[in-house]
Design a protein around this motif. Sequence first.
Motif: not given
Length: 170
Positions: A138-158, A5-10
């Motif tokens: 460049d900033l938009r691409a980086l923030a989007t990549a970071a957001h996508e990584f977090c989404y994928e981590q949540q799918k793994r944790i869910r 839960q902590v990881e998912y929330t993070k």
Amino acid sequence: MDHCQVEYTKYELAKLSFLDCLDYLKLYEKGVDFFTEEPLAFERAMSKAFVITYARPFTNNNSVGGLGVGSISTRWVRTLPPAQRELHEELVSDGRNSLVAHLDIEKLQPMIFLKPGNLNDHIMNWCLYSINSNSIDDLRALATAAHEFCYEQQKRIRPKISESIISHRP
């Protein structure tokens, strides 16, 4: 709250930070024309807000219920193209840690010119990565990549989160 839960929330909070970063970029694009009298002040303010918000998920957080929260993983950074990896490091290490959240005299490299009287002139080598027409994509691409990584981590944790705590809203 258990570890999953902590990881998912993070990662949820990190996703919100990266969405805020994307909002700053939109605001910059829309607002730059309204600040023609002080365009550099607007650029500096938006850049500082972006840096702080982008770097926030990569700094250690306080523990929750005895569980160490820590920062989000940076494994995904290794998969980025070299220019994006360098941008990430510049934003987190130099940007946030040395120039925005803390003032690192070694990074600022101040030169102070003493004059008679109470006022002195100084020049700072303020090398903060700035939002501008050359950097926004460049900033938009980086923030989007970071957001996508977090989404994928949540799918793994869910699947590891107990169904009893998941809210199903109609």
